[in-house]
Design an enzyme around this catalytic site. Structure first.
Site, PDB file in Angstrom:
ATOM      1  N   LYS A  56       4.823 -26.474  38.845  1.00  0.00           N
ATOM      2  CA  LYS A  56       3.593 -27.252  39.093  1.00  0.00           C
ATOM      3  C   LYS A  56       2.541 -26.957  38.016  1.00  0.00           C
ATOM      4  CE  LYS A  56       2.940 -25.369  43.204  1.00  0.00           C
ATOM      5  NZ  LYS A  56       4.076 -24.435  43.246  1.00  0.00           N
ATOM      6  N   ARG A  84      -1.215 -26.961  51.401  1.00  0.00           N
ATOM      7  CA  ARG A  84      -0.225 -25.914  51.614  1.00  0.00           C
ATOM      8  C   ARG A  84       0.319 -25.914  53.032  1.00  0.00           C
ATOM      9  NH1 ARG A  84      -0.130 -23.062  46.660  1.00  0.00           N
ATOM     10  NH2 ARG A  84       1.100 -21.217  47.025  1.00  0.00           N
ATOM     11  N   ARG A  88       8.630 -14.583  34.761  1.00  0.00           N
ATOM     12  CA  ARG A  88       7.173 -14.571  34.618  1.00  0.00           C
ATOM     13  C   ARG A  88       6.600 -13.197  34.973  1.00  0.00           C
ATOM     14  NH1 ARG A  88       3.836 -18.807  37.924  1.00  0.00           N
ATOM     15  NH2 ARG A  88       4.147 -17.214  39.492  1.00  0.00           N
ATOM     16  N   ARG A 132       1.913 -11.167  37.092  1.00  0.00           N
ATOM     17  CA  ARG A 132       1.087 -11.678  38.195  1.00  0.00           C
ATOM     18  C   ARG A 132       1.349 -10.846  39.453  1.00  0.00           C
ATOM     19  NH1 ARG A 132       0.985 -18.089  39.738  1.00  0.00           N
ATOM     20  NH2 ARG A 132       1.353 -17.440  41.888  1.00  0.00           N
ATOM     21  N   ARG A 148       6.743 -15.520  49.619  1.00  0.00           N
ATOM     22  CA  ARG A 148       6.168 -16.816  49.212  1.00  0.00           C
ATOM     23  C   ARG A 148       7.161 -17.950  49.466  1.00  0.00           C
ATOM     24  NH1 ARG A 148       4.980 -15.372  43.327  1.00  0.00           N
ATOM     25  NH2 ARG A 148       4.414 -17.562  43.022  1.00  0.00           N
TER      26      ARG A 148
HETATM   27  P1  AP5 Z   1       4.961 -22.468  36.993  1.00  0.00           P
HETATM   28  O1  AP5 Z   1       4.625 -23.707  36.272  1.00  0.00           O
HETATM   29  O2  AP5 Z   1       4.009 -21.339  36.931  1.00  0.00           O
HETATM   30  O3  AP5 Z   1       5.311 -22.800  38.526  1.00  0.00           O
HETATM   31  P2  AP5 Z   1       4.355 -23.075  39.752  1.00  0.00           P
HETATM   32  O4  AP5 Z   1       5.000 -24.116  40.570  1.00  0.00           O
HETATM   33  O5  AP5 Z   1       2.955 -23.301  39.286  1.00  0.00           O
HETATM   34  O6  AP5 Z   1       4.510 -21.668  40.488  1.00  0.00           O
HETATM   35  P3  AP5 Z   1       3.434 -20.686  41.097  1.00  0.00           P
HETATM   36  O7  AP5 Z   1       4.105 -19.360  41.173  1.00  0.00           O
HETATM   37  O8  AP5 Z   1       2.129 -20.765  40.393  1.00  0.00           O
HETATM   38  O9  AP5 Z   1       3.289 -21.336  42.509  1.00  0.00           O
HETATM   39  P4  AP5 Z   1       2.646 -20.837  43.783  1.00  0.00           P
HETATM   40  O10 AP5 Z   1       2.587 -22.081  44.562  1.00  0.00           O
HETATM   41  O11 AP5 Z   1       3.335 -19.700  44.409  1.00  0.00           O
HETATM   42  O12 AP5 Z   1       1.246 -20.228  43.296  1.00  0.00           O
HETATM   43  P5  AP5 Z   1      -0.285 -20.643  43.492  1.00  0.00           P
HETATM   44  O13 AP5 Z   1      -0.997 -20.168  42.310  1.00  0.00           O
HETATM   45  O14 AP5 Z   1      -0.428 -22.042  43.923  1.00  0.00           O
HETATM   46  O15 AP5 Z   1       6.410 -21.988  36.506  1.00  0.00           O
HETATM   47  C1  AP5 Z   1       6.944 -20.764  36.931  1.00  0.00           C
HETATM   48  C2  AP5 Z   1       7.724 -20.104  35.783  1.00  0.00           C
HETATM   49  O16 AP5 Z   1       8.811 -20.942  35.433  1.00  0.00           O
HETATM   50  C3  AP5 Z   1       6.883 -19.944  34.496  1.00  0.00           C
HETATM   51  O17 AP5 Z   1       7.229 -18.737  33.861  1.00  0.00           O
HETATM   52  C4  AP5 Z   1       7.283 -21.165  33.652  1.00  0.00           C
HETATM   53  O18 AP5 Z   1       7.178 -20.911  32.285  1.00  0.00           O
HETATM   54  C5  AP5 Z   1       8.731 -21.368  34.085  1.00  0.00           C
HETATM   55  N1  AP5 Z   1       9.140 -22.789  34.046  1.00  0.00           N
HETATM   56  C6  AP5 Z   1       8.420 -23.862  34.447  1.00  0.00           C
HETATM   57  N2  AP5 Z   1       9.105 -25.004  34.280  1.00  0.00           N
HETATM   58  C7  AP5 Z   1      10.327 -24.649  33.759  1.00  0.00           C
HETATM   59  C8  AP5 Z   1      11.496 -25.389  33.361  1.00  0.00           C
HETATM   60  N3  AP5 Z   1      11.559 -26.735  33.453  1.00  0.00           N
HETATM   61  N4  AP5 Z   1      12.541 -24.696  32.883  1.00  0.00           N
HETATM   62  C9  AP5 Z   1      12.495 -23.329  32.773  1.00  0.00           C
HETATM   63  N5  AP5 Z   1      11.412 -22.571  33.128  1.00  0.00           N
HETATM   64  C10 AP5 Z   1      10.330 -23.229  33.612  1.00  0.00           C
HETATM   65  O19 AP5 Z   1      -0.682 -19.738  44.770  1.00  0.00           O
HETATM   66  C11 AP5 Z   1      -0.736 -18.345  44.673  1.00  0.00           C
HETATM   67  C12 AP5 Z   1      -1.291 -17.781  45.974  1.00  0.00           C
HETATM   68  O20 AP5 Z   1      -2.647 -18.206  46.152  1.00  0.00           O
HETATM   69  C13 AP5 Z   1      -0.581 -18.231  47.262  1.00  0.00           C
HETATM   70  O21 AP5 Z   1       0.559 -17.448  47.568  1.00  0.00           O
HETATM   71  C14 AP5 Z   1      -1.704 -18.048  48.290  1.00  0.00           C
HETATM   72  O22 AP5 Z   1      -1.857 -16.672  48.626  1.00  0.00           O
HETATM   73  C15 AP5 Z   1      -2.922 -18.500  47.521  1.00  0.00           C
HETATM   74  N6  AP5 Z   1      -3.183 -19.951  47.665  1.00  0.00           N
HETATM   75  C16 AP5 Z   1      -3.166 -20.871  46.655  1.00  0.00           C
HETATM   76  N7  AP5 Z   1      -3.438 -22.094  47.135  1.00  0.00           N
HETATM   77  C17 AP5 Z   1      -3.604 -21.932  48.467  1.00  0.00           C
HETATM   78  C18 AP5 Z   1      -3.894 -22.838  49.525  1.00  0.00           C
HETATM   79  N8  AP5 Z   1      -4.036 -24.165  49.294  1.00  0.00           N
HETATM   80  N9  AP5 Z   1      -3.998 -22.337  50.781  1.00  0.00           N
HETATM   81  C19 AP5 Z   1      -3.857 -21.027  51.038  1.00  0.00           C
HETATM   82  N10 AP5 Z   1      -3.581 -20.109  50.081  1.00  0.00           N
HETATM   83  C20 AP5 Z   1      -3.460 -20.565  48.806  1.00  0.00           C
HETATM   84 MG    MG Z   2       1.141 -22.272  39.507  1.00  0.00          MG
END
Ligand code: AP5
Ligand code: MG
Length: 192
Positions: free
Chosen positions: A13, A88, A127, A133, A144
């Site tokens: 994402k 979420r 990552r 992270r 997660r």
């Molecule tokens: P990346 O692009 O970082 O993936 P992502 O989907 O953004 O993954 P996240 O880990 O950021 O998602 P998340 O939903 O757990 O975290 P968030 O920050 O929202 O890609 C991942 C890796 O893969 C990278 O190294 C990238 O280079 C690689 N990659 C990407 N595409 C690729 C491809 N095509 N081929 C190969 N490699 C590839 O949330 C974090 C925390 O915040 C949550 O757990 C929660 O505690 C809190 N939070 C956030 N939003 C909310 C909400 N709305 N409500 C409640 N809590 C929340």
């Molecule tokens: Mg992300």
């Protein structure tokens, strides 16, 4: 163009949102990034969220919705936005719908990036080494993924029922996935 990116942790994402922001010239709004910035700045909100995030659990709906409402009322969102990491759960999806209806800016499309669990675990392990992270430890990643299945996966049906879901294969090169997204959103895009 008002777009929401859906998908499990590690589905790409954030990576694709960065590219889409350049292409569509609309802001990328990641609740995870907003929360990580609050943690880094040591605000009271950040202090409340820190341990919850490190364990891979969801921060309270009230905190996240407040943050999002504030962000969505800033002028740079007038021509649209890319949402990443929100909604979420179904409560958040309903709250967002109500908010967007109130400001007369309904969501155009929800793009779901589908990636197998084994590959998600590999990507996040990669990552963890590269970026360190706090929630990329094996234990937090397991939680997660569980939280995603239990609470976030129903959000996909929420948008499917509204006829707004594009379900895409999230496996492939960054360019391949990006081009799939561009094709899916093209009926709604002003540019590209
Ligand atoms: P990346 O692009 O970082 O993936 P992502 O989907 O953004 O993954 P996240 O880990 O950021 O998602 P998340 O939903 O757990 O975290 P968030 O920050 O929202 O890609 C991942 C890796 O893969 C990278 O190294 C990238 O280079 C690689 N990659 C990407 N595409 C690729 C491809 N095509 N081929 C190969 N490699 C590839 O949330 C974090 C925390 O915040 C949550 O757990 C929660 O505690 C809190 N939070 C956030 N939003 C909310 C909400 N709305 N409500 C409640 N809590 C929340
Ligand atoms: Mg992300």
């Amino acid at each position: 163009m008002r777009l929401v990116l859906l998908g499990a942790p590690g589905s790409g994402k954030g990576t694709q949102a960065t590219r889409l922001r350049e292409h569509l010239q609309v802001p990328h709004i990641s609740t995870g990034e907003l929360l990580r910035a609050a943690v880094a700045a040591g605000t009271s909100l950040g202090l409340q969220a820190k341990a919850v995030m490190a364990a891979g659990n969801l921060v309270s709906d009230a905190i996240v919705l407040g943050m999002l409402e504030e962000r969505l009322t800033q002028p740079d969102t007038r021509n649209g936005f890319i949402l990443d990491g929100y909604p979420r759960n179904l409560a958040q999806a309903n709250a967002l719908d109500a908010l967007l209806t109130k400001i007369d800016q309904p969501m155009d499309i929800a793009v779901q990036l589908d990636v197998d669990q084994d590959l998600l675990v590999d990507r996040l392990a990669g990552r963890a080494k590269a970026e360190g992270r706090a929630d990329d430890s094996p234990e937090a990643v397991r939680n997660r993924l569980k939280v995603y299945e239990e609470q976030t996966a129903p959000v996909v049906d929420f948008y499917r029922n509204q006829g707004k879901l594009a379900h895409l294969d999230g496996v492939g090169s960054l360019d391949e996935v990006f081009n799939r997204i561009l094709e899916a959103i093209s009926p709604h895009a002003d540019v590209g």
